[in-house]
Design an enzyme around this catalytic site. Structure first.
Site, PDB file in Angstrom:
ATOM      1  N   ASN A 173       0.559 -10.617  12.935  1.00  0.00           N
ATOM      2  CA  ASN A 173       1.908 -10.479  13.502  1.00  0.00           C
ATOM      3  C   ASN A 173       1.737  -9.719  14.801  1.00  0.00           C
ATOM      4  O   ASN A 173       1.476  -8.523  14.792  1.00  0.00           O
ATOM      5  CB  ASN A 173       2.809  -9.719  12.519  1.00  0.00           C
TER       6      ASN A 173
ATOM      7  N   LYS B 144       3.867  -8.958  16.979  1.00  0.00           N
ATOM      8  CA  LYS B 144       5.044  -8.141  17.360  1.00  0.00           C
ATOM      9  C   LYS B 144       5.354  -8.381  18.844  1.00  0.00           C
ATOM     10  O   LYS B 144       5.114  -9.479  19.327  1.00  0.00           O
ATOM     11  CB  LYS B 144       4.800  -6.676  17.011  1.00  0.00           C
TER      12      LYS B 144
ATOM     13  N   HIS C 134      11.186  -8.808   8.600  1.00  0.00           N
ATOM     14  CA  HIS C 134      10.231  -7.720   8.836  1.00  0.00           C
ATOM     15  C   HIS C 134      11.007  -6.401   8.908  1.00  0.00           C
ATOM     16  O   HIS C 134      12.139  -6.360   9.390  1.00  0.00           O
ATOM     17  CB  HIS C 134       9.462  -7.973  10.137  1.00  0.00           C
TER      18      HIS C 134
ATOM     19  N   GLU D 247      10.843  -4.028  10.854  1.00  0.00           N
ATOM     20  CA  GLU D 247      11.295  -3.665  12.214  1.00  0.00           C
ATOM     21  C   GLU D 247      12.563  -4.426  12.578  1.00  0.00           C
ATOM     22  O   GLU D 247      13.432  -3.906  13.267  1.00  0.00           O
ATOM     23  CB  GLU D 247      10.167  -3.939  13.224  1.00  0.00           C
TER      24      GLU D 247
ATOM     25  N   GLU E 155       5.029  -4.877   2.540  1.00  0.00           N
ATOM     26  CA  GLU E 155       4.637  -3.942   3.596  1.00  0.00           C
ATOM     27  C   GLU E 155       5.341  -2.607   3.400  1.00  0.00           C
ATOM     28  O   GLU E 155       6.514  -2.456   3.782  1.00  0.00           O
ATOM     29  CB  GLU E 155       5.039  -4.501   4.962  1.00  0.00           C
TER      30      GLU E 155
ATOM     31  N   GLY F 250       1.592   0.563  11.056  1.00  0.00           N
ATOM     32  CA  GLY F 250       1.256   1.136  12.355  1.00  0.00           C
ATOM     33  C   GLY F 250       0.894   2.610  12.288  1.00  0.00           C
ATOM     34  O   GLY F 250       0.826   3.282  13.317  1.00  0.00           O
TER      35      GLY F 250
ATOM     36  N   SER G 151      -1.376  -1.423   8.238  1.00  0.00           N
ATOM     37  CA  SER G 151      -2.653  -0.847   8.705  1.00  0.00           C
ATOM     38  C   SER G 151      -3.880  -1.522   8.104  1.00  0.00           C
ATOM     39  O   SER G 151      -4.910  -0.878   7.889  1.00  0.00           O
ATOM     40  CB  SER G 151      -2.689   0.668   8.454  1.00  0.00           C
TER      41      SER G 151
HETATM   42  O1  LIG Z   1       3.589  -7.240  10.191  1.00  0.00           O
HETATM   43  C1  LIG Z   1       2.646  -6.454  10.209  1.00  0.00           C
HETATM   44  C2  LIG Z   1       2.848  -5.109   9.747  1.00  0.00           C
HETATM   45  O2  LIG Z   1       4.009  -4.550  10.232  1.00  0.00           O
HETATM   46  C3  LIG Z   1       1.646  -4.234   9.767  1.00  0.00           C
HETATM   47  O3  LIG Z   1       1.401  -3.696  11.037  1.00  0.00           O
HETATM   48  P1  LIG Z   1       0.069  -2.812  11.241  1.00  0.00           P
HETATM   49  O4  LIG Z   1      -1.059  -3.634  10.731  1.00  0.00           O
HETATM   50  O5  LIG Z   1       0.006  -2.542  12.703  1.00  0.00           O
HETATM   51  O6  LIG Z   1       0.266  -1.574  10.413  1.00  0.00           O
END
Ligand SMILES: O=C[C@H](O)COP(=O)(O)O
Length: 249
Positions: free
Chosen positions: A10, A12, A95, A97, A167, A173, A213
């Protein structure tokens, strides 16, 4: 029947179209695994160049969001038919976010789920608890609600093809991956929830990812768990490291 793993990046709100093409060109020779579906979920503006750059490779392309109408006066939105016409196969829905910054609710996620299926898109529906909810001991109540409402009126045949991404918000993150036991425990409970809503066959077929993460070091143990069918990878999907994650074995 063994479920095929699904590992999705992803991106983002990262990568300009030209950066996106560069990253796909760097990674595509590494995405040769037959053991997993590999999906790059990219910003809307990157979809067309990424589909083009990924041609002839094993990379499949996903979107990070979509609206639940086909067309109309919805300034700034992207419809499911626009996505399929551009070559998109998957769409991330709900998601954390999007829920936090863009007011998505279980109900709007459900409308998007139904539309995605109507258009032959595979949804990757995200769920997960906050740190506060975990500490209060309501993790599974919260996730069950997200899953049950998100899948309302979705048929068993559709649900069998869906992907759920667990998640934990506190692991996104932050560099703080859930322990393998925590991730497996919740993914197993999500599968049990699907069995309750549908039946065992649907629960056995649906793919459940862990996200938060994930990196090349943590992926092998996470993906070896019986109820973890791959990962939804944020930060690490923007780096050559993603090549190691998709070749986790
Ligand atoms: O969609 C992916 C997640 O929000 C995980 O993000 P991350 O791997 O940067 O923690």
């Amino acid at each position: 029947m063994a479920r095929k793993k699904i590992i999705a990046g992803n991106w983002k709100m990262n990568m300009t179209p030209s950066e996106a093409v560069e990253l796909v060109n760097t990674l595509k020779s590494l995405v040769v695994t037959e053991e997993a579906d590999v999906v790059f979920c990219v910003p809307a503006i990157d979809i067309i160049p990424v589909v083009e750059a990924a041609k002839g490779s094993n990379i499949q392309v996903g979107a990070e969001n979509m609206y639940f109408e086909e067309k109309g006066a919805y300034t700034g939105e992207i419809s499911p038919n626009m996505l399929t016409d551009a070559g998109v196969k998957y769409v991330v829905l709900g998601h954390s976010e999007r829920r936090e910054y863009f007011a998505e609710t279980n109900e709007t996620v459900n409308k998007k789920m139904l539309k995605a299926f109507e258009h032959g898109l595979t949804p990757i529906m995200c769920c997960g608890e906050t740190l506060e909810q975990r500490e209060q001991g309501v993790t599974m109540d919260f996730i069950r609600q997200q899953v049950k409402v998100g899948f309302q009126n979705v048929t068993a045949d559709q649900a069998k093809t869906a992907v759920i991404a667990y998640e934990p918000i506190w692991a996104i993150g932050t560099g703080k991956t859930a322990t393998t036991e925590q991730a497996q425990e919740v993914c197993k409970a999500i599968r049990e929830c699907i069995a309750e809503v549908y039946d065992e066959a649907t629960a056995e077929a649906i793919r459940i990812q862990y996200g938060g993460s994930v990196n090349a070091a943590t992926a092998p143990e996470l993906f070896a768990q019986p109820d973890i069918d791959g990962g939804l990878v944020g930060g690490a999907s923007l780096k050559p490291d993603f090549g190691k994650i998709v070749n986790w074995k």
